[in-house]
Scaffold this motif. Structure first.
Motif, mmCIF file in Angstrom:
data_model
loop_
_atom_site.group_PDB
_atom_site.id
_atom_site.type_symbol
_atom_site.label_atom_id
_atom_site.label_comp_id
_atom_site.label_asym_id
_atom_site.label_seq_id
_atom_site.Cartn_x
_atom_site.Cartn_y
_atom_site.Cartn_z
ATOM 1 N N HIS A 136 0.854 -1.185 0.000
ATOM 2 C CA HIS A 136 0.000 0.000 0.000
ATOM 3 C C HIS A 136 0.888 1.232 0.000
ATOM 4 O O HIS A 136 2.089 1.124 0.239
ATOM 5 N N ASP A 138 1.060 3.372 2.254
ATOM 6 C CA ASP A 138 1.619 3.632 3.578
ATOM 7 C C ASP A 138 2.208 2.396 4.248
ATOM 8 O O ASP A 138 2.352 2.347 5.457
ATOM 9 N N GLY A 139 2.510 1.367 3.468
ATOM 10 C CA GLY A 139 3.144 0.210 4.081
ATOM 11 C C GLY A 139 2.825 -1.073 3.335
ATOM 12 O O GLY A 139 2.187 -1.059 2.297
#
Ligand code: ADP
Ligand code: ZN
Ligand code: MG
Length: 476
Positions: A136, A138-139
């Protein structure tokens, strides 16, 4: 020196995801699409002290694949640990077979022009899949549902010499896994994955060049393109005094080029050793024989039979046997016709997409298609009527013989009936007749077209043409 002076040497490593209900070493489900980490247990999550137990169905699948590819099925095989660290691999090793694989020394045959070429298989071994990383913005998340799903790895000798041969080999393997029912063999869904090893050498040379491995290609088309572009890259390097580095590369679908991923790891890097948690796999002759009798006739065998008995070309036979359902359909339909070749053209031209697109149903029945082939073969209907009927059969099945009668579609093969129509056609197309007489052969088409139109497409076009030529010759 140019590209034509070189040839590629290709070895393929194919991973087949087996369709067993349970994972290879635990009872977890292998069903696809479940919520992340919902199909996991202490074994496939590598909890300390959890012990793997081999799912015997995996062994049966491997034996099926081995028999279907003419391998020796080994009575003794063993699992090893292949150690490496990656976040999708909780155990930090993969259970695989390195020293003693279950199947060895097989082959498949592929059509190369009118001939068959053998691509040897050095081994087939059992192993487990890793999990999946989901990236994703964000990670990254880890889904372990796929950890421990059983795979077969099928390793070929470096026998393929072109992209066409490599793809033909892959098609054969896909057919094999579907015939035996061990996997659906869908490349786009990852149940068939392919690594391509490729080196180049000057034609006529014996020694192999340094090879490059291209990882994880997921369609036949990309395999072909990756091979073409990697072949060019390597020849280019050699021609310009460069050296080829043994490395792992990746194929980029957008640019059509391969890119370096990492330098090739050696077997030693993996610190292979026998898995102490698993007992060796033993297979008896009785078990092998029992499985042998349970699997259907394979594509190779059917292909050879079709070329022998029905006089199909190697290409036609290969296409027809690519899919088991299609081959089964042909075998039923062929018992309903005296014209196998006509039947084959109908299947390959109009019906094969239905099988390969994996539509659930092929509406036309084998016997209707057999009757349609007879109608065509006996000249009862012409090819445009045949096409028209087939189009309707692909919507809903019916009896073509009754249909032709009911709709008065029978081809007109009677000179007496055609005579007045041909006469009218020649009269009405004076211009075309003149052109024809001055050497323009294609002008005849207008006159034939006129006859076809007057007879609602039922005239025998070959007979019509003959009669038109005769009439013009007589009048001039
Ligand atoms: P590794 O131990 O690195 O996996 P293998 O000997 O198992 O190497 O071979 C892996 C694949 O590479 C096989 O499919 C084999 O046919 C192929 N291969 C080996 N040498 C060459 C070469 N010189 N050119 C092309 N392919 C090769
Ligand atoms: Zn599990
Ligand atoms: Mg290897």
């Amino acid at each position: 020196m140019s590209l034509q002076d070189y040839e590629s040497v290709i070895g393929l490593e194919v991973h087949v995801e087996l369709n067993t209900k349970h994972k290879a070493f635990c009872e977890c489900s292998t069903a696809f699409g479940a919520p992340p980490n919902s199909q996991v247990c202490p074994v496939c999550l590598a909890m300390p002290g959890a012990l793997p137990v081999l799912n015997r169905e995996v062994v049966d699948s491997a034996i099926k694949a081995g028999i279907a590819t003419h391998c020796t099925i080994e009575h003794f095989s063993r699992f090893d640990r292949k150690n490496y660290f990656y976040p999708d691999l909780p155990k930090a090793y993969q259970i695989t077979q390195n020293d003693f694989p279950i199947c060895t020394n097989g082959y498949v045959e592929v059509a190369a022009g009118e001939n068959l070429r053998r691509i040897r298989i050095s081994q087939i071994h059992m192993e487990e899949d890793a999990g999946k990383l989901i990236h994703h913005a964000d990670g990254t998340e880890i889904d372990c549902n796929r950890c421990g799903v059983p795979l077969l790895e099928i390793v070929s000798e470096p026998d393929a010499r072109s992209a066409e041969e490599a793809v033909a080999y892959l098609r054969k393997l896909r057919a094999m896994v579907r015939y035996t029912g061990i996997s659906d063999g869908r490349m786009n869904e990852g149940s068939l994955r392919c690594d391509v090893n490729l080196s180049v050498r000057k034609k006529g040379e014996e020694a192999f060049g340094t090879r490059v491995e291209i990882k994880n290609i997921n369609s036949f088309n990309f395999v072909a393109r990756a091979i073409e572009s990697e072949f060019k890259r390597q020849v280019d390097l050699l021609e310009n005094d460069g050296t080829i580095v043994q490395e792992t590369r990746r194929f980029d679908e957008k640019s059509g080029q391969t890119y370096a991923m990492r330098s090739k790891e050696n077997a030693a890097d993996y610190r292979y050793f026998p898995d102490p948690d698993l007992v060796p796999v033993r297979v008896t002759d009785e078990e092998i024989e029992e499985i042998r009798t349970s699997i259907p006739r394979m594509a190779d065998e059917r292909s050879a039979f079709y070329t022998d008995v029905y006089k199909l070309t190697a290409y036609e036979a290969e296409r027809l046997t690519e899919d088991k359902e299609m081959s089964d359909f042909f075998e039923t339909a062929v018992s309903h016709t005296r014209y196998p070749k006509t039947l084959v053209s109908l299947i390959l031209a109009d019906i094969s997409p239905l099988f390969t697109e994996e539509m659930a149903e092929v509406p036309v029945s084998p016997s209707s298609l057999g009757s349609l082939s007879d109608l065509l073969g006996d000249d009862e209907i012409n090819s445009s009527t045949g096409r028209r009927i087939l189009k309707e059969l692909l919507v809903k099945d019916f009896d073509p013989v009754a249909y032709v009668k009911e709709h008065e579609l029978a081809q007109i093969n009677d000179r007496g009936v055609l005579q007045p129509v041909v006469g009218a056609a020649v009269e009405a197309n004076a211009r075309a007749v003149k052109d024809f007489l001055s050497g323009k052969e294609t002008a005849l088409r207008a006159i034939i077209g006129f006859v076809m139109k007057q007879t609602q497409g039922r005239a025998n076009p070959v007979l019509a043409e003959t009669m038109i030529r005769e009439l013009i010759a007589k009048a001039n």
